[in-house]
Write a protein that holds these residues in place. Sequence first.
Motif, short mmCIF file in Angstrom:
data_model
loop_
_atom_site.label_atom_id
_atom_site.label_comp_id
_atom_site.label_asym_id
_atom_site.label_seq_id
_atom_site.Cartn_x
_atom_site.Cartn_y
_atom_site.Cartn_z
N THR A 1 -1.09 21.15 -10.41
CA THR A 1 0.45 20.94 -11.06
C THR A 1 0.49 22.00 -12.21
N ALA A 2 -0.64 22.29 -12.96
CA ALA A 2 -0.56 23.21 -14.00
C ALA A 2 -0.22 24.70 -13.35
N ARG A 3 -1.24 24.86 -12.32
CA ARG A 3 -1.12 26.31 -11.81
C ARG A 3 0.45 26.32 -11.11
N ARG A 4 1.08 25.31 -10.68
CA ARG A 4 2.38 25.65 -10.02
C ARG A 4 3.40 25.61 -11.11
N ASP A 5 3.25 25.11 -12.17
CA ASP A 5 4.05 25.30 -13.27
C ASP A 5 3.88 26.44 -14.02
N VAL A 6 2.96 27.48 -13.72
CA VAL A 6 2.80 28.83 -14.16
C VAL A 6 3.46 29.75 -13.08
N ALA A 7 3.17 29.26 -11.95
CA ALA A 7 3.45 30.29 -10.71
C ALA A 7 4.88 30.15 -10.49
N ARG A 8 5.53 29.11 -10.57
CA ARG A 8 7.18 29.20 -10.42
C ARG A 8 7.69 30.08 -11.32
N PRO A 9 7.62 29.96 -12.75
CA PRO A 9 8.53 30.87 -13.35
C PRO A 9 7.85 32.41 -13.36
N LEU A 10 6.76 32.69 -13.05
CA LEU A 10 6.01 33.83 -12.77
C LEU A 10 6.53 34.45 -11.36
N SER A 11 7.18 33.70 -10.42
CA SER A 11 7.48 34.37 -9.18
C SER A 11 8.91 34.71 -9.75
N ALA A 12 9.57 34.01 -10.40
CA ALA A 12 10.97 34.37 -10.62
C ALA A 12 10.97 35.52 -11.63
N ALA A 13 10.07 35.46 -12.49
CA ALA A 13 10.03 36.78 -13.69
C ALA A 13 9.81 38.11 -12.86
#
Length: 278
Positions: free
Chosen positions: A12-24
């Motif tokens: 979950t923590a990785r997903r929470d980081v990866a989601r905004p990272l992908s949009a950024a």
Amino acid sequence: MSDDTAGGSRLTARRDVARPLSAALVSASAIPLFGLQERPAGYAVLVVGLVVAALVDRALLRHLLLIGAGLVIISSMSLEADLSDAGMLRFTVTLTAAVAVPYAISRWVYREDVITFPIGTGNRWSRFEFGYLALVVVGGYLILPVYFLGSGAYLNWPEISGANEIARLFVGVNGVGLWDELFFVCTVFALLRRHFPFWQANLLQAVVFVSFLWELGYRAWGPLLTIPFALLQGYIFQRTRSLPYVVTVHLTFDVIIFAILVHAYNPDLADVFVTDPR
């Protein structure tokens, strides 16, 4: 805590980081695409962002693909100002496609209504809206001549003389201004807002907006003006939910910019700017 619970927390923590990272990454691809005019690097950043989204959030991927499609369409042409028949036709076709393609896919392929163009809100403008518009008029009148004429940014637009070229400039400046709100606010911001808090979506759309404006000609210290402008347009749209209002604000700036460009190349015309530094 069990191993399964701990593993789930890490995912979950990785997903929470990866989601905004992908949009950024998708938004940041606009910097090399438009700001630096390094198309291959921009496409590479865009693809990495989409791959990251594909790994963590397929719903987000669907909307980032729409943003990416718009960016790729825009990048297919130079954004250098061109008032010739061919240049204006190229801008019209390309920029229209950059809005129409994401909208069509969203509406008729995804079967959703995320991208909308809210015109008839039925609400009268508030005191805040009238006051902000007045501030735009005063601020634009005082600040924009200092920027365009003092920095030489007006040289990024072709020299104009005669009624025909002045009319073409008026149509071009205001046409692109209208398109800005259709793409950056009604499309990019709206798609990002579906997945992220307001402040994140607004920052991400501003990155794309400012990068586009840089290639369009707002260079030198222009980002000191375009960054807050892009953020404020996102905020105003979030607050009013009114496309006519954000377009009115934008075109108010654009009319002032049009007059400055006319004055820059024809000093005897539109000679009304008290902050002209020349």
